[in-house]
Design a protein around this motif. Structure first.
Motif, PDB file in Angstrom:
ATOM      1  N   UNK A 177      -3.334 -25.398 -35.704  1.00 31.83           N
ATOM      2  CA  UNK A 177      -3.889 -26.530 -36.434  1.00 31.83           C
ATOM      3  C   UNK A 177      -3.687 -27.826 -35.647  1.00 31.83           C
ATOM      4  N   UNK A 178      -4.756 -28.581 -35.459  1.00 31.43           N
ATOM      5  CA  UNK A 178      -4.672 -29.882 -34.814  1.00 31.43           C
ATOM      6  C   UNK A 178      -4.477 -29.846 -33.307  1.00 31.43           C
ATOM      7  N   UNK A 179      -4.423 -28.674 -32.716  1.00 23.98           N
ATOM      8  CA  UNK A 179      -4.132 -28.551 -31.285  1.00 23.98           C
ATOM      9  C   UNK A 179      -5.431 -28.603 -30.482  1.00 23.98           C
ATOM     10  N   UNK A 180      -5.400 -29.238 -29.284  1.00 28.66           N
ATOM     11  CA  UNK A 180      -6.613 -29.152 -28.472  1.00 28.66           C
ATOM     12  C   UNK A 180      -6.547 -27.892 -27.620  1.00 28.66           C
ATOM     13  N   UNK A 181      -7.726 -27.482 -27.121  1.00 23.07           N
ATOM     14  CA  UNK A 181      -7.833 -26.189 -26.410  1.00 23.07           C
ATOM     15  C   UNK A 181      -6.936 -26.129 -25.171  1.00 23.07           C
ATOM     16  N   UNK A 182      -6.820 -27.235 -24.452  1.00 25.62           N
ATOM     17  CA  UNK A 182      -6.001 -27.222 -23.234  1.00 25.62           C
ATOM     18  C   UNK A 182      -4.531 -26.994 -23.585  1.00 25.62           C
ATOM     19  N   UNK A 183      -4.098 -27.604 -24.676  1.00 28.14           N
ATOM     20  CA  UNK A 183      -2.704 -27.408 -25.097  1.00 28.14           C
ATOM     21  C   UNK A 183      -2.493 -25.939 -25.449  1.00 28.14           C
ATOM     22  N   UNK A 184      -3.499 -25.334 -26.093  1.00 26.72           N
ATOM     23  CA  UNK A 184      -3.378 -23.912 -26.449  1.00 26.72           C
ATOM     24  C   UNK A 184      -3.254 -23.066 -25.185  1.00 26.72           C
ATOM     25  N   UNK A 185      -4.086 -23.375 -24.172  1.00 26.88           N
ATOM     26  CA  UNK A 185      -4.062 -22.599 -22.929  1.00 26.88           C
ATOM     27  C   UNK A 185      -2.683 -22.636 -22.285  1.00 26.88           C
ATOM     28  N   UNK A 186      -2.126 -23.828 -22.214  1.00 31.00           N
ATOM     29  CA  UNK A 186      -0.820 -23.988 -21.573  1.00 31.00           C
ATOM     30  C   UNK A 186       0.254 -23.265 -22.368  1.00 31.00           C
TER      31      UNK A 186
END
Ligand code: BGC
Length: 289
Positions: A177-186
């Motif tokens: 929730x609220x996370x951007x895709x790049x943060x998810x990748x990392x």
């Protein structure tokens, strides 16, 4: 060992939209069940625009989803506003495929029938967003020369073995929730691919920092619907797959049992649509297939 030379300077971005008829989303038995059998949908009956009066999909939502953990929606889709960013739970309910239909309050799979209604094991009604890192380097021999097949350089990518079904896959994961895709990748790469590496907490923190830098630059390989075996008529997976290429090949990791650098060729069998993302990456690099 990861080094700062991993950090790439270029940032190209291409989005591919088209993908073939979903097949895994029509797998006979729903994943992680033995007796949840999908209604058989022949290829020509997949599009909603084609009449299929006898269509009677099985209704399945797993117990863990129905018990409404934090990551799951309310059982009643009519309470949800679709095709927008849902501020009530910081959830992106937009699809990369454009606006999807909502029939009697219930979202409809943009790629057509799956033989199953409800949410299966997916938490969200409508799109469930994931992100997939495709970390690549050239395969090298003992003299550090790039390995070639049919005159073309061979690429390797970081693959993980999924715990749920043992299939090899990209080390991706769901967008929180609220996370951007790049943060998810990392985060996912750190969690899935580096967890098995034997390093001190300090070293791990250092690696995580380098990864954050490394993941700042990547090339979008695919953004959209995923032909995932968990998909239903009302809930489906979408992903953003990004390629991070280590030209010098200095990011050598341990080849632990469930994480490895996998040489790429067209015979690989991977989870969901991951082989499509890999093929696109190969085309971008002019590598062996
Ligand atoms: C996986 C991703 C995958 C997505 C769609 C997620 O659960 O972690 O790697 O692309 O599902 O299949």
């Amino acid at each position: 060992m990861l080094t700062p030379s991993l950090i790439l300077s270029k940032n190209h971005c291409t989005t591919y939209q088209t993908m073939s008829l979903h097949v895994k989303a029509r797998c006979e038995v729903y994943p992680r069940t033995q007796d949840v059998k999908r209604f058989i949908v022949p290829d020509d009956k997949v599009p909603w625009s084609v009449d299929f009066p006898e269509y009677d999909p099985i209704d399945y939502t797993s117990k863990s989803v129905a018990s409404q953990p934090v990551w799951a929606d309310s059982p009643d889709p009519a309470t949800i506003t679709f095709n927008c960013i849902d501020k009530s739970c910081n959830s992106d309910r937009r699809s990369n495929e454009g606006n999807y239909q909502v029939i009697n309050g219930c979202p409809r799979n943009p790629r057509g029938r799956t033989g199953c209604k409800g949410r299966g094991t997916l938490g969200k009604w409508g799109p469930n967003h994931a992100a997939d890192p495709i970390v690549t380097r050239w395969q090298r021999d003992s003299n550090n020369e790039i390995v070639k097949q049919d005159g073309k350089p061979v690429l390797e990518f970081v693959a993980v073995q999924r715990r749920d079904n043992g299939e090899w896959a990209l080390p991706g994961g769901m967008v929180d929730a609220g996370e951007n895709r790049t943060a998810t990748l990392t985060r996912e790469f750190g969690e899935e691919a580096l967890n098995s590496i034997d390093a001190t907490p300090e070293r791990k923190a250092q690696i995580q920092k380098l990864l954050t830098e490394f993941f700042k630059n990547g090339k979008t390989i695919y953004k959209g619907y995923v032909d995932d075996p968990r998909n239903t008529d009302n809930a489906w997976m979408e992903t953003k797959a990004m390629n991070f290429h280590d030209e010098q090949g200095t990011s050598v990791g341990d080849d632990a049992a469930d994480v490895k650098w996998m040489p790429i060729h067209k015979g690989l069998k991977l989870y969901a649509s991951h082989i499509d993302f890999i093929r696109r990456t190969v085309e971008n690099h002019g590598a062996y297939w």
